[in-house]
Write a protein that holds these residues in place. Structure first.
Motif, PDB file in Angstrom:
ATOM      1  N   ASP A 148     -10.352  28.943  15.736  1.00  0.00           N
ATOM      2  CA  ASP A 148     -11.594  28.180  15.649  1.00  0.00           C
ATOM      3  C   ASP A 148     -11.384  26.798  16.269  1.00  0.00           C
ATOM      4  O   ASP A 148     -10.534  26.028  15.816  1.00  0.00           O
ATOM      5  N   THR A 149     -12.142  26.491  17.302  1.00  0.00           N
ATOM      6  CA  THR A 149     -12.010  25.193  17.980  1.00  0.00           C
ATOM      7  C   THR A 149     -13.269  24.344  17.826  1.00  0.00           C
ATOM      8  O   THR A 149     -13.469  23.390  18.569  1.00  0.00           O
ATOM      9  N   LYS A 150     -14.090  24.681  16.844  1.00  0.00           N
ATOM     10  CA  LYS A 150     -15.283  23.892  16.577  1.00  0.00           C
ATOM     11  C   LYS A 150     -14.905  22.674  15.748  1.00  0.00           C
ATOM     12  O   LYS A 150     -14.302  22.793  14.677  1.00  0.00           O
ATOM     13  N   THR A 151     -15.224  21.499  16.228  1.00  0.00           N
ATOM     14  CA  THR A 151     -14.868  20.268  15.522  1.00  0.00           C
ATOM     15  C   THR A 151     -15.602  20.199  14.182  1.00  0.00           C
ATOM     16  O   THR A 151     -16.826  20.305  14.137  1.00  0.00           O
ATOM     17  N   PRO A 152     -14.865  20.032  13.086  1.00  0.00           N
ATOM     18  CA  PRO A 152     -15.513  19.951  11.774  1.00  0.00           C
ATOM     19  C   PRO A 152     -16.278  18.643  11.618  1.00  0.00           C
ATOM     20  O   PRO A 152     -15.993  17.656  12.302  1.00  0.00           O
TER      21      PRO A 152
END
Length: 397
Positions: free
Chosen positions: A190-194
């Motif tokens: 997962d490379t979606k910025t939190p």
């Protein structure tokens, strides 16, 4: 609110840190990965008086640990190098939580310790794109004042690493090998910025899982501009019953709801553990003083004349307490393990049970450090030195 005795709090902390855990999975390598994922990070350090801190910390939680484990886990893309409160190995599953720091550095919102040379960084990045993984020494030049001199290019590499363009694909003789992030990251990560709130919640849960109890200042340790947000989210999580408050000696701490269950689990305190100064358990010195009454400072950064215990003193855990410190040096060429100074706490009484456990652990630690012979140079207080003379590992001091 739950009131805990100091001893109960110490048990929860030690159980959470898995220092005395005897749980084993299918293989030693799986145990190593499990420990990294549970603790959240393993600090990397270059000091080699004894086995480096990252190996030492993992060995203390996995008696079958091998130094090759970290290389294998990096190669398998199950752990990676980045920054926690310091340089560290992190679980690959937590990759996305490093993106907030990376973006902040890349956008100039968080200062890096090096100045940004965008021209040189672009040249460095292009070479790695074209040639594949490279080390800092691959950029060295014999020309004076060249743009490819090792120091500027090392800084460029580190800047690209810290802002996320590069990752460490491996190490060779402890030297970093840099490659493009997209060539290192597994495709399913997962490379979606939190969001900022997701990140803070991650810090809180990770810390409490690994440490049992904690305060905002401890959770935000060496993480700039986070304590206020941590305090806010802690209160919200406590209000929503996601966390609970425990009180120890009149001081409030947060814990996960199931932390109290650790008091019902048995574990053996009757084993000596020789700890790294950078072990996750004791890296926060103020916490150790408050909860374990152990006033510890690493002295390798002090001038020799100002050292009380020695260059690299290792805390000694016994019966749930920190009872001594050992200044050690593994002389690998001669296979001699030197205990330059073994200093016990003033209130410690040497028992036969401790001596048996101590001898066993020292022998294991010597083997871990590729040493066969032991030399003990100094003991404090001196009276305890006589009590150690009947131990087989100390034949002639």
């Amino acid at each position: 609110m739950n009131e805990l005795s100091l001893e109960e709090a110490q048990k929860i902390i030690l159980q959470s840190q898995k220092i005395l855990s005897e749980q084993k999975l299918k293989s030693p390598l799986e145990d190593t990965l499990s420990n990294i994922e549970h603790l959240g990070y393993i600090q990397i350090d270059t000091i080699s008086a004894v086995e480096r801190a990252h190996h030492h910390t993992l060995w203390n939680r996995n008696e079958n640990y091998q130094s090759s484990h970290l290389d294998t886990l990096v190669e398998n893309r199950q752990v990676f190098e980045y920054w926690s409160h310091a340089a560290a190995y992190l679980p690959m599953r937590d990759y996305k939580y490093t993106l907030i720091r990376k973006h902040a550095i890349g956008e100039g919102k968080q200062r890096h310790w090096y100045d940004k040379d965008e021209v040189l960084m672009s040249e460095v990045l292009k070479r790695i794109e074209q040639e594949g993984p490279l080390m800092a020494k691959d950029f060295e030049s014999t020309k004076k004042k060249s743009a490819w001199a090792s120091k500027p290019t090392k800084r460029a590499l580190e800047y690209l690493f810290m802002q996320g363009d590069l990752m460490i694909s491996s190490r060779k003789n402890f030297h970093k090998v840099y490659d493009l992030t997209e060539r290192v990251l597994p495709s399913d990560i997962d490379t979606k910025t939190p969001s900022h709130e997701e990140y803070i919640r991650f810090l809180i849960i990770s810390y409490l899982r690994a440490n049992g109890i904690g305060q905002a200042s401890e959770i935000a340790y060496l993480l700039k501009n986070t304590k206020t947000y941590v305090s806010k989210i802690l209160k919200e999580m406590e209000s929503d019953k996601e966390l609970m408050i425990v009180q120890i000696k009149g001081t409030k701490y947060y814990s996960l709801p199931n932390a109290i269950d650790l008091l019902n689990q048995s574990f053996s305190k009757k084993r000596v553990k020789i700890l790294s100064p950078f072990d996750n358990f004791l890296i926060q010195r103020k916490r150790m003083l408050e909860l374990f009454d152990f006033d510890y400072k690493i002295e390798c950064y002090l001038p020799e004349a100002k050292r009380k215990y020695g260059y690299f003193s290792l805390p000694v855990l016994w019966d749930g307490k920190l009872v001594a410190r050992m200044d050690c040096k593994a002389e690998r060429k001669t296979a001699i393990f030197h205990i330059k100074h073994l200093a016990f706490e003033t209130d410690f009484s040497l028992s036969l049970e401790f001596k048996i456990a101590f001898q066993k652990e020292v022998e294991l630690f010597m083997t871990f450090n590729a040493c066969r012979k032991l030399e003990l140079h100094q003991v404090t207080p001196n009276l305890i030195k006589k009590d150690l003379q009947d131990m087989a590992i100390f034949p002639s001091f």
